[in-house]
Write a protein that holds these residues in place. Structure first.
Motif, PDB file in Angstrom:
ATOM      1  N   VAL A   1      15.286  33.664  23.693  1.00  0.00           N
ATOM      2  CA  VAL A   1      15.311  35.127  22.028  1.00  0.00           C
ATOM      3  C   VAL A   1      14.075  35.855  22.255  1.00  0.00           C
ATOM      4  CG1 VAL A   1      16.026  34.751  19.659  1.00  0.00           C
ATOM      5  CG2 VAL A   1      17.051  33.484  20.553  1.00  0.00           C
ATOM      6  N   ALA A   2      14.571  37.338  21.839  1.00  0.00           N
ATOM      7  CA  ALA A   2      12.866  38.513  21.652  1.00  0.00           C
ATOM      8  C   ALA A   2      13.347  39.440  20.542  1.00  0.00           C
ATOM      9  CB  ALA A   2      13.332  38.869  23.285  1.00  0.00           C
ATOM     10  N   PHE A   3      12.768  39.637  20.028  1.00  0.00           N
ATOM     11  CA  PHE A   3      12.476  40.464  19.035  1.00  0.00           C
ATOM     12  C   PHE A   3      12.854  41.711  19.848  1.00  0.00           C
ATOM     13  CE2 PHE A   3       9.362  37.748  17.339  1.00  0.00           C
ATOM     14  CZ  PHE A   3      10.338  37.671  15.940  1.00  0.00           C
ATOM     15  N   ASP A   4      13.654  42.826  19.549  1.00  0.00           N
ATOM     16  CA  ASP A   4      14.283  43.983  19.787  1.00  0.00           C
ATOM     17  C   ASP A   4      12.906  45.540  19.397  1.00  0.00           C
ATOM     18  OD1 ASP A   4      15.068  45.026  17.800  1.00  0.00           O
ATOM     19  OD2 ASP A   4      16.819  44.724  17.989  1.00  0.00           O
ATOM     20  N   ARG A   5      13.196  46.330  20.069  1.00  0.00           N
ATOM     21  CA  ARG A   5      12.231  47.523  19.292  1.00  0.00           C
ATOM     22  C   ARG A   5      12.159  47.657  18.262  1.00  0.00           C
ATOM     23  NH1 ARG A   5       9.165  51.747  22.794  1.00  0.00           N
ATOM     24  NH2 ARG A   5      10.904  50.514  25.017  1.00  0.00           N
ATOM     25  N   ALA A   6      12.834  48.058  17.393  1.00  0.00           N
ATOM     26  CA  ALA A   6      13.045  47.921  16.050  1.00  0.00           C
ATOM     27  C   ALA A   6      12.148  47.126  15.646  1.00  0.00           C
ATOM     28  CB  ALA A   6      14.532  48.587  16.178  1.00  0.00           C
ATOM     29  N   GLU A   7      12.717  45.909  15.479  1.00  0.00           N
ATOM     30  CA  GLU A   7      12.807  45.074  14.578  1.00  0.00           C
ATOM     31  C   GLU A   7      10.674  44.932  15.353  1.00  0.00           C
ATOM     32  OE1 GLU A   7      16.310  41.388  15.652  1.00  0.00           O
ATOM     33  OE2 GLU A   7      14.973  41.890  17.037  1.00  0.00           O
ATOM     34  N   LEU A   8      10.048  44.579  16.117  1.00  0.00           N
ATOM     35  CA  LEU A   8       8.720  44.739  16.480  1.00  0.00           C
ATOM     36  C   LEU A   8       7.920  45.378  16.312  1.00  0.00           C
ATOM     37  CD1 LEU A   8       7.969  43.020  18.048  1.00  0.00           C
ATOM     38  CD2 LEU A   8       7.562  43.638  20.355  1.00  0.00           C
ATOM     39  N   GLY A   9       8.831  47.105  15.544  1.00  0.00           N
ATOM     40  CA  GLY A   9       8.084  47.976  15.305  1.00  0.00           C
ATOM     41  C   GLY A   9       8.228  47.605  13.463  1.00  0.00           C
ATOM     42  N   ALA A  10       9.221  47.305  12.698  1.00  0.00           N
ATOM     43  CA  ALA A  10       9.770  46.491  11.284  1.00  0.00           C
ATOM     44  C   ALA A  10       7.843  45.887  11.150  1.00  0.00           C
ATOM     45  CB  ALA A  10      10.644  46.572  11.016  1.00  0.00           C
ATOM     46  N   ILE A  11       8.355  44.970  12.189  1.00  0.00           N
ATOM     47  CA  ILE A  11       7.038  43.922  12.572  1.00  0.00           C
ATOM     48  C   ILE A  11       5.393  43.981  12.138  1.00  0.00           C
ATOM     49  CG2 ILE A  11       6.283  41.842  13.086  1.00  0.00           C
ATOM     50  CD1 ILE A  11       8.768  40.712  14.218  1.00  0.00           C
ATOM     51  N   LEU A  12       5.413  45.118  13.181  1.00  0.00           N
ATOM     52  CA  LEU A  12       4.117  45.270  13.779  1.00  0.00           C
ATOM     53  C   LEU A  12       3.292  46.442  12.658  1.00  0.00           C
ATOM     54  CD1 LEU A  12       4.092  45.780  17.595  1.00  0.00           C
ATOM     55  CD2 LEU A  12       2.744  43.813  15.631  1.00  0.00           C
ATOM     56  N   SER A  13       3.738  47.425  11.628  1.00  0.00           N
ATOM     57  CA  SER A  13       3.897  48.154  10.733  1.00  0.00           C
ATOM     58  C   SER A  13       3.663  47.669   9.764  1.00  0.00           C
ATOM     59  CB  SER A  13       5.531  48.448  10.191  1.00  0.00           C
ATOM     60  OG  SER A  13       5.361  49.713   8.975  1.00  0.00           O
TER      61      SER A  13
ATOM     62  N   ALA B   1      12.847  33.236  18.163  1.00  0.00           N
ATOM     63  CA  ALA B   1      11.651  34.086  19.207  1.00  0.00           C
ATOM     64  C   ALA B   1      10.479  34.622  17.263  1.00  0.00           C
ATOM     65  CB  ALA B   1      11.818  35.480  18.958  1.00  0.00           C
ATOM     66  N   VAL B   2       9.456  34.250  17.831  1.00  0.00           N
ATOM     67  CA  VAL B   2       8.669  33.899  16.841  1.00  0.00           C
ATOM     68  C   VAL B   2       7.032  34.793  16.503  1.00  0.00           C
ATOM     69  CG1 VAL B   2       6.621  32.109  15.497  1.00  0.00           C
ATOM     70  CG2 VAL B   2       8.833  31.208  16.910  1.00  0.00           C
TER      71      VAL B   2
ATOM     72  N   LYS C   1      12.786  34.106  14.271  1.00  0.00           N
ATOM     73  CA  LYS C   1      14.442  35.308  14.779  1.00  0.00           C
ATOM     74  C   LYS C   1      15.100  33.930  15.182  1.00  0.00           C
ATOM     75  CE  LYS C   1      17.191  38.398  16.873  1.00  0.00           C
ATOM     76  NZ  LYS C   1      16.722  39.908  18.444  1.00  0.00           N
ATOM     77  N   ARG C   2      16.415  33.544  14.704  1.00  0.00           N
ATOM     78  CA  ARG C   2      17.338  32.340  15.069  1.00  0.00           C
ATOM     79  C   ARG C   2      18.785  32.766  14.799  1.00  0.00           C
ATOM     80  NH1 ARG C   2      15.326  27.140  14.517  1.00  0.00           N
ATOM     81  NH2 ARG C   2      13.161  27.245  13.676  1.00  0.00           N
ATOM     82  N   PRO C   3      19.202  33.649  16.248  1.00  0.00           N
ATOM     83  CA  PRO C   3      19.966  34.073  15.897  1.00  0.00           C
ATOM     84  C   PRO C   3      21.974  33.244  15.702  1.00  0.00           C
ATOM     85  CG  PRO C   3      19.156  35.396  17.728  1.00  0.00           C
ATOM     86  CD  PRO C   3      18.255  33.804  17.245  1.00  0.00           C
TER      87      PRO C   3
END
Length: 115
Positions: free
Chosen positions: A19-31, A54-55, A72-74
């Motif tokens: 499980v991984a964070f996609d680009r949009a998810e990572l963008g929100a987290i890094l913001s 993914a953690v 993130k737990r699908p």
């Protein structure tokens, strides 16, 4: 002497699913992370990509336990929601389907009264 067909060479094994964070998810987290770093609250982070989740772990200082974990737990997508913010003590601070909504619990930490 009869020729035998060549023995097939075993190909690469498929990598275990992660499980991984996609680009949009990572963008929100890094913001959110960037704003908290600018405010001097956070200093380091780590990411883990496991089979079930993914953690994104957030640290106040390096080499200590994370103060927050964004998970993130699908598998929980149709139950409580696949995103969660977990505190240092393991308490779930916010859970839901929409990552920006879940991350708002961390943004409240930026709002401080002016002395």
């Amino acid at each position: 002497m009869t020729m035998q067909p060549p023995t097939p060479f075993p190909g690469p094994r498929p990598a275990p699913e992660q499980v991984a964070f996609d680009r949009a998810e990572l963008g929100a987290i890094l913001s959110v992370y960037g704003r908290m770093v600018a405010a001097g609250e956070w200093r380091d982070y780590a990411m883990s990509f496991l089979r079930e989740m993914a953690v994104f772990s957030i640290f106040r200082r390096a080499a200590e336990h994370p103060i927050y974990r964004i998970e993130k737990r699908p598998a929980l997508r149709n139950k409580q929601g696949m995103y969660a913010v977990v505190g240092m003590d393991g308490q779930i601070l916010k859970r839901g389907q929409d990552l920006p909504t879940v991350l708002r619990v961390l943004e409240r930490k930026l709002i401080r009264p002016i002395d």
